[in-house]
Motif scaffolding. Structure first.
Motif, PDB file in Angstrom:
ATOM      1  N   ASP A 172       0.791  -1.229   0.000  1.00  0.00           N
ATOM      2  CA  ASP A 172       0.000   0.000   0.000  1.00  0.00           C
ATOM      3  C   ASP A 172       0.824   1.282   0.000  1.00  0.00           C
ATOM      4  OD1 ASP A 172      -2.233  -1.631   0.115  1.00  0.00           O
ATOM      5  OD2 ASP A 172      -2.420  -1.495   2.306  1.00  0.00           O
ATOM      6  N   TYR A 173       2.062   1.225   0.523  1.00  0.00           N
ATOM      7  CA  TYR A 173       2.777   2.482   0.756  1.00  0.00           C
ATOM      8  C   TYR A 173       4.144   2.577   0.091  1.00  0.00           C
ATOM      9  CZ  TYR A 173      -0.726   2.320   4.455  1.00  0.00           C
ATOM     10  OH  TYR A 173      -1.911   2.195   5.155  1.00  0.00           O
ATOM     11  N   VAL A 174       4.563   1.564  -0.675  1.00  0.00           N
ATOM     12  CA  VAL A 174       5.876   1.605  -1.329  1.00  0.00           C
ATOM     13  C   VAL A 174       5.692   1.454  -2.827  1.00  0.00           C
ATOM     14  CG1 VAL A 174       8.144   0.532  -1.527  1.00  0.00           C
ATOM     15  CG2 VAL A 174       7.021   0.652   0.715  1.00  0.00           C
ATOM     16  N   ASP A 175       6.256   2.400  -3.578  1.00  0.00           N
ATOM     17  CA  ASP A 175       6.103   2.444  -5.035  1.00  0.00           C
ATOM     18  C   ASP A 175       7.217   1.634  -5.701  1.00  0.00           C
ATOM     19  OD1 ASP A 175       5.220   3.053  -7.543  1.00  0.00           O
ATOM     20  OD2 ASP A 175       6.086   5.078  -7.583  1.00  0.00           O
ATOM     21  N   MET A 176       7.045   0.300  -5.702  1.00  0.00           N
ATOM     22  CA  MET A 176       7.989  -0.621  -6.345  1.00  0.00           C
ATOM     23  C   MET A 176       7.204  -1.791  -6.916  1.00  0.00           C
ATOM     24  SD  MET A 176      11.345  -1.097  -3.871  1.00  0.00           S
ATOM     25  CE  MET A 176      11.910  -2.539  -4.803  1.00  0.00           C
ATOM     26  N   GLY A 177       7.877  -2.573  -7.752  1.00  0.00           N
ATOM     27  CA  GLY A 177       7.233  -3.756  -8.307  1.00  0.00           C
ATOM     28  C   GLY A 177       7.219  -4.906  -7.308  1.00  0.00           C
ATOM     29  N   LEU A 218       5.933   3.046   7.624  1.00  0.00           N
ATOM     30  CA  LEU A 218       5.570   3.214   6.212  1.00  0.00           C
ATOM     31  C   LEU A 218       4.218   3.925   6.085  1.00  0.00           C
ATOM     32  CD1 LEU A 218       6.595  -0.264   4.734  1.00  0.00           C
ATOM     33  CD2 LEU A 218       7.750   1.923   4.378  1.00  0.00           C
ATOM     34  N   LYS A 219       3.275   3.518   6.891  1.00  0.00           N
ATOM     35  CA  LYS A 219       1.948   4.132   6.852  1.00  0.00           C
ATOM     36  C   LYS A 219       2.015   5.615   7.224  1.00  0.00           C
ATOM     37  CE  LYS A 219      -2.713   3.630   8.773  1.00  0.00           C
ATOM     38  NZ  LYS A 219      -3.571   2.820   9.690  1.00  0.00           N
ATOM     39  N   GLU A 220       2.722   5.937   8.298  1.00  0.00           N
ATOM     40  CA  GLU A 220       2.818   7.322   8.759  1.00  0.00           C
ATOM     41  C   GLU A 220       3.565   8.198   7.754  1.00  0.00           C
ATOM     42  OE1 GLU A 220       4.664   7.220  12.568  1.00  0.00           O
ATOM     43  OE2 GLU A 220       3.004   6.124  13.524  1.00  0.00           O
ATOM     44  N   ARG A 221       4.670   7.670   7.235  1.00  0.00           N
ATOM     45  CA  ARG A 221       5.477   8.465   6.293  1.00  0.00           C
ATOM     46  C   ARG A 221       4.712   8.708   4.999  1.00  0.00           C
ATOM     47  NH1 ARG A 221       8.810  12.479   5.953  1.00  0.00           N
ATOM     48  NH2 ARG A 221      10.481  12.244   4.420  1.00  0.00           N
ATOM     49  N   SER A 222       4.031   7.694   4.504  1.00  0.00           N
ATOM     50  CA  SER A 222       3.251   7.837   3.280  1.00  0.00           C
ATOM     51  C   SER A 222       2.128   8.861   3.464  1.00  0.00           C
ATOM     52  CB  SER A 222       2.672   6.489   2.879  1.00  0.00           C
ATOM     53  OG  SER A 222       1.882   6.602   1.715  1.00  0.00           O
ATOM     54  N   ALA A 223       1.488   8.821   4.623  1.00  0.00           N
ATOM     55  CA  ALA A 223       0.405   9.775   4.901  1.00  0.00           C
ATOM     56  C   ALA A 223       0.945  11.204   4.964  1.00  0.00           C
ATOM     57  CB  ALA A 223      -0.281   9.406   6.221  1.00  0.00           C
ATOM     58  N   LEU A 240       3.578  12.397   3.422  1.00  0.00           N
ATOM     59  CA  LEU A 240       3.987  12.836   2.084  1.00  0.00           C
ATOM     60  C   LEU A 240       2.817  12.857   1.098  1.00  0.00           C
ATOM     61  CD1 LEU A 240       7.350  10.843   1.737  1.00  0.00           C
ATOM     62  CD2 LEU A 240       7.094  13.291   2.206  1.00  0.00           C
ATOM     63  N   GLU A 241       1.725  12.218   1.489  1.00  0.00           N
ATOM     64  CA  GLU A 241       0.531  12.090   0.653  1.00  0.00           C
ATOM     65  C   GLU A 241       0.841  11.398  -0.676  1.00  0.00           C
ATOM     66  OE1 GLU A 241      -1.105  16.021   0.282  1.00  0.00           O
ATOM     67  OE2 GLU A 241      -1.998  15.937   2.286  1.00  0.00           O
ATOM     68  N   ARG A 242       1.706  10.382  -0.558  1.00  0.00           N
ATOM     69  CA  ARG A 242       2.060   9.567  -1.732  1.00  0.00           C
ATOM     70  C   ARG A 242       2.774   8.316  -1.239  1.00  0.00           C
ATOM     71  NH1 ARG A 242       7.500   9.821  -2.254  1.00  0.00           N
ATOM     72  NH2 ARG A 242       8.596  11.729  -1.617  1.00  0.00           N
TER      73      ARG A 242
END
Length: 336
Positions: A176-181, A239-244, A246-248
């Motif tokens: 849900d929170y990391v932009d990788m394959g 990961l959840k907190e950091r993604s929130a 950065l809003e991405r």
């Protein structure tokens, strides 16, 4: 690491700390000593006779290994203890009545001496037989399956189930929170392994010679699984907190920074050190597996660990799963 008992104090102590092997070794050799204070003891003269050397050789080894022999049953009688010994046994042992002190060995201390004594053919024969007995004891206790000796501990199943639960939180967070394959799951799992025991999954499997489809974590000790679960839980939250914030989704580099910060956290460092020590030491002792990158963490395995994995409370996995108390633990974990 050398497996030569004459040079490796860790291998010597692993044998001397193993009560199940010691019992069989003592039965095999059946050295006749003198009963004193509820145990068989042996004077230097008797030990010299048993090992085929002179007393001066025994005295030299005692001087060079004072601390090691002392921790394994060698002691010096004096004062009241010596007086009682003389009154009971002086005529039988040949001890001089005017002697102010007397060094005596118990069986464990004799075995310790035989492990380091290089001038004696009898000691060499003892070392060879001892190694055979130790291997036989461990094989019989584990049914020949030392790869899964970790599962015999009473705390393995709860730790495994807990880790399985946190694993799901961790993989969901990566999704849900990391932009990788799809490679991110293996990549970041290996980062956890490297943080804890300096090896990725492939290295770990090679060292333990896991060539079939067995799950890597099925061979890990409960303390390692609990630490992995802590990493997975903590990283998932971050990961959840950091993604929130950065809003991405996070990039690979940003995610790796979180892992580095977690690894260097002073609160978790003692647990990492402990996990490394237990894994490296136990695997060398029980599985004959050397983790090269953790060689500096290897210590002798304490007696409590032999009881944990080979004693009365240890069971194989199928036996453990039949216990009602184990099933109740699983239910509590499931409902938490």
């Amino acid at each position: 690491m050398s497996k030569d008992l004459t040079t490796s104090s860790i291998h010597r102590q692993n044998i001397l700390n193993n009560p199940f092997a010691l019992e069989k070794i003592q039965e095999h050799f059946d050295f006749k000593g003198t009963l004193f204070e509820n145990e068989q003891v042996y004077t230097k003269a008797k030990v010299a006779e048993l090992l085929g050397v002179d007393t001066r050789t025994i005295e030299r080894y005692v001087k060079n290994h004072t601390d090691e022999f002392g921790s394994n049953g060698y002691r010096v009688l004096k004062g009241k203890s010596l007086k009682i010994f003389k009154l009971q046994y002086v005529s039988d042992t040949g001890v001089g009545e005017k002697a102010a002190t007397l060094g005596v060995f118990n069986f464990r201390a004799i075995l310790n001496l035989a492990m380091v004594l290089t001038e004696s053919e009898r000691a060499r024969e003892i070392r060879s037989r001892v190694l055979d007995i130790v291997l036989d004891v461990i094989a019989k206790k584990t049914g020949g399956h030392t790869r899964f000796i970790n599962q015999r501990a009473q705390d393995y199943l709860p730790a495994s189930y807990q880790e399985f639960s946190y694993r799901k939180l961790f993989t969901d967070a990566l999704r849900d929170y990391v932009d990788m394959g799809g490679t991110k799951y293996r990549h970041f799992t290996n980062l956890i392994y490297q943080a804890i025991f300096k090896e990725d999954a492939a290295e770990y499997r090679r060292i333990l010679n896991i060539t079939d489809k067995s799950r890597t974590r099925d061979t890990m000790y409960s303390e390692v699984l609990e630490l992995i679960a802590s990493f997975e839980s903590g990283i998932a939250d971050q990961l959840k907190e950091r993604s929130a914030a950065l809003e991405r989704k996070l990039t690979q580099a940003e995610t790796e920074e979180l892992f580095k910060a977690s690894e260097s956290n002073p609160f978790i460092k003692p647990y990492i050190e402990g996990a490394r020590t237990r894994m490296a030491s136990r695997d060398l002792c029980f599985r004959d597996a050397l983790h090269d990158k953790l060689e500096g963490y290897i210590q002798s395995v304490p007696a409590v660990d032999f009881e944990k994995f080979l004693g009365e409370t240890s069971k194989n996995l199928s036996e453990r799963l039949e216990q009602e108390e184990v099933l109740s633990v699983f239910k509590r974990l499931k409902d938490r």
